[in-house]
Scaffold this active site. Structure first.
Site, PDB file in Angstrom:
ATOM      1  N   ASP B 198       0.868  -1.179   0.000  1.00 54.75           N
ATOM      2  CA  ASP B 198       0.000   0.000   0.000  1.00 54.75           C
ATOM      3  C   ASP B 198       0.906   1.231   0.000  1.00 54.75           C
ATOM      4  O   ASP B 198       1.498   1.576   1.027  1.00 54.75           O
ATOM      5  CB  ASP B 198      -0.891  -0.054   1.251  1.00 54.75           C
ATOM      6  N   LYS B 224      -3.799  11.833  -3.032  1.00 48.64           N
ATOM      7  CA  LYS B 224      -2.762  12.058  -2.024  1.00 48.64           C
ATOM      8  C   LYS B 224      -1.431  12.451  -2.668  1.00 48.64           C
ATOM      9  O   LYS B 224      -0.428  12.595  -1.985  1.00 48.64           O
ATOM     10  CB  LYS B 224      -2.571  10.803  -1.169  1.00 48.64           C
ATOM     11  N   CYS B 361      -8.479   6.173  10.745  1.00 50.86           N
ATOM     12  CA  CYS B 361      -8.940   4.889  10.198  1.00 50.86           C
ATOM     13  C   CYS B 361      -7.971   3.774  10.553  1.00 50.86           C
ATOM     14  O   CYS B 361      -7.665   2.909   9.716  1.00 50.86           O
ATOM     15  CB  CYS B 361      -9.135   4.976   8.693  1.00 50.86           C
TER      16      CYS B 361
END
Lengths: 135, 405
Positions: B198, B224, B361
């Site tokens: 990721d 991002k 998160c």
């Protein structure tokens, strides 16, 4: 149980918040208001009393006496405690029918607190309002 | 030498506006970055000059759109050094890319297999694997950090002959720490596990080379890294992408359809159902061009110097728990005992300073750190040392204001 809320007259709270001319002043007013909230005891902070949907922990206890609703609440975040004082001042001692007739969102908007009513997950004010108006 | 922020600050007009009568200071870049003018112009140019569906129409506008759309795939492939453009699959973002892999590999996972992730993962690189484990009877294993926030020296024993998938973040969104990725990937490969990285928090800061990493899958989001929202990338090696079962069907992903059967298209189209996010793709490629035009090494050093400066200023103050590494990170994640991070956030906001407060998160990681949430200031190429200092000043003011009981 609601003495501290009764000492804070709704009109006073309204004046204090409406006098705020900036986000910073509202912040400081809420910090001041937060100090007037009677905190809950550890025993009262149960999972059942927790309002789901708030990123800060919020507990709300609703009791009914002679048809009037009485509220106690607490949060681990100071600003939320200030917001709770403002919200509860609008509904404390009223009947459920009277509370349900109120447009609490718009009342909070009039108190310079509309930015606390966004659907952002960082605050759960809408969930608190829902619980207050629930049967 | 310091990175010359002033030369690109004017490319981000959004930053010139005030916030509640204060200069806006945007330090929520790990959540999403602002977009340079070139990206905004590219999106507008698409709608003004060549808006048409891609791969379908045989006409002037459609040809232009399709050419630009596929050029963008070349640009992104080269941005991460993918060997073939067909290895780049467009997704909504890193989260959708991870879900595409988690669903796509399901037919290869059996009861008793192991899926290994690290304890730094946010929900997007945890929940899809947890749900895959539920569906298949596989076991989700977590490679833990020690109580000192370090990796166990002998973490190799988490990689077993049952490990079928290893998924890890390159950089933690919550605390900015990196994983010892290359070593972990080597262990996973020795077990013939599929590997997924990721890179959502890495691509804006670090030059990424998927061939050097040698992972099976690499995922990231456009927004991002100065690109638009709603667009991201699933990179995969040919053999890894080829075994993925498409979890969405329809549109360009088919080659031939009869009422009896469907023959799927070749890569990359096989995994791209429906009309793609065309302006997102165009915008993302333009964001790659923007980053390629920068001195990436100097840019990274600048962002790290901002984070490191904030770290040392706040560390000196005392009374602040900092969860980020002292060096080599581009963000600072912290909490202050007895003050709620949302209260700190509210004061910073009232002063025009945008940061992030909460769990990022990453509930399991927060539980491990023993906090409900942290306050995170994350830096991007346009941030200045004055902004870093203003963040520290305002944070210390907030602590003073809130620390009165």
């Amino acid at each position: 149980m609601t003495d501290s809320l009764n000492q804070q007259k709704p009109a006073n709270i309204k004046e204090q918040l409406q006098a705020c001319r900036s986000k910073e002043e509202t912040f400081k007013a809420l910090v001041t208001l937060s100090k007037t909230l009677t905190r809950l005891t550890a025993e009262e902070k149960t999972e059942d009393n927790k309002v789901k949907g708030c990123e800060s922990a919020v507990w709300l206890i609703i009791e009914e006496k002679d048809g009037q609703r009485h509220f106690k609440a607490d949060s681990d975040a100071k600003l939320m405690r200030g917001v709770l004082v403002a919200i509860l001042s609008l509904v404390e001692g009223k009947t459920l029918a009277a509370i349900q007739k109120m447009d609490l969102k718009s009342e909070l908007g009039k108190l310079n607190l509309s930015s606390y009513l966004t659907s952002s997950r960082t605050n759960g004010v809408l969930a608190i309002l829902d619980k207050i108006s629930a049967m | 030498m310091a990175f010359d922020t002033s030369s690109l600050r004017h490319l981000f007009p959004i930053l010139a506006q005030p916030a509640y009568d204060h200069p806006l200071i945007y330090l929520d870049n790990a959540a999403t970055t602002q977009k340079p003018l070139s990206v905004l112009d590219a999106i507008q140019d698409y709608y003004r000059s060549y808006n048409a569906n891609v791969h379908r129409g045989a006409h002037f506008l459609s040809d232009r759109a399709t050419n630009r759309f596929e050029q963008a795939r070349d640009t992104v492939a080269s941005f991460i050094n993918a060997p073939e453009k067909s290895h780049v699959i467009w997704t909504k973002g890193a989260t959708e890319a991870i879900n595409t892999v988690a669903f796509g590999l399901e037919h290869l996972i059996e009861k008793g297999d192991e899926i290994l992730i690290t304890s730094l993962e946010h929900h997007a690189n945890l929940v899809p694997w947890q749900q895959l484990a539920f569906r298949t009877g596989a076991r989700l294993r977590i490679l833990p950090l020690t109580s000192n926030g370090e990796w166990e020296p002998e973490f190799s024993h988490y990689f077993t002959d049952r490990t079928r998938i290893f998924a890890a973040t390159q950089i933690s969104n919550a605390i900015g720490a990196s994983t010892p990725l290359q070593t972990m990937l080597d262990h996973a490969k020795q077990q013939d596990a599929f590997t997924l990285v990721d890179g959502a928090q890495a691509v804006a800061h670090y030059p990424v080379d998927v061939q050097t990493l040698d992972c099976d899958f690499y995922v990231f989001s456009g927004h991002k890294m100065y690109g638009p929202t709603g667009i991201g990338v699933l990179y995969g090696k040919s053999h890894a992408l080829e075994v993925l079962m498409p979890n969405q069907t329809g549109g360009e992903m088919v080659r031939h359809v009869s009422y009896q059967a469907t023959e799927f298209n070749v890569l990359p189209y096989r995994l791209e159902a429906g009309t793609p996010h065309i302006e997102g793709v165009i915008g993302l490629a333009t964001a790659c061009d923007f980053l390629n035009a920068q001195d990436r090494i100097a840019l990274l050093a600048w962002e790290q110097s901002l984070a490191s400066h904030v770290y040392s200023r706040l560390h000196k103050e005392g009374g602040i728990d900092i969860y980020s590494p002292e060096k080599n990170t581009t963000l600072v994640s912290l909490s202050v005992p007895n003050i709620h991070t949302l209260d700190l956030n509210a004061y910073l906001d009232s002063q025009g300073v945008a940061v992030r407060a909460g769990s990022h998160c990453a509930h399991p990681l927060m539980a491990q750190l023993g906090v409900a949430g942290t306050l995170r200031a994350s830096f991007a190429c346009y941030n200045t040392m004055e902004e870093a200092n203003r963040f520290c000043d305002v944070l210390l003011e907030a602590i003073d204001l809130l620390n009165d009981e």
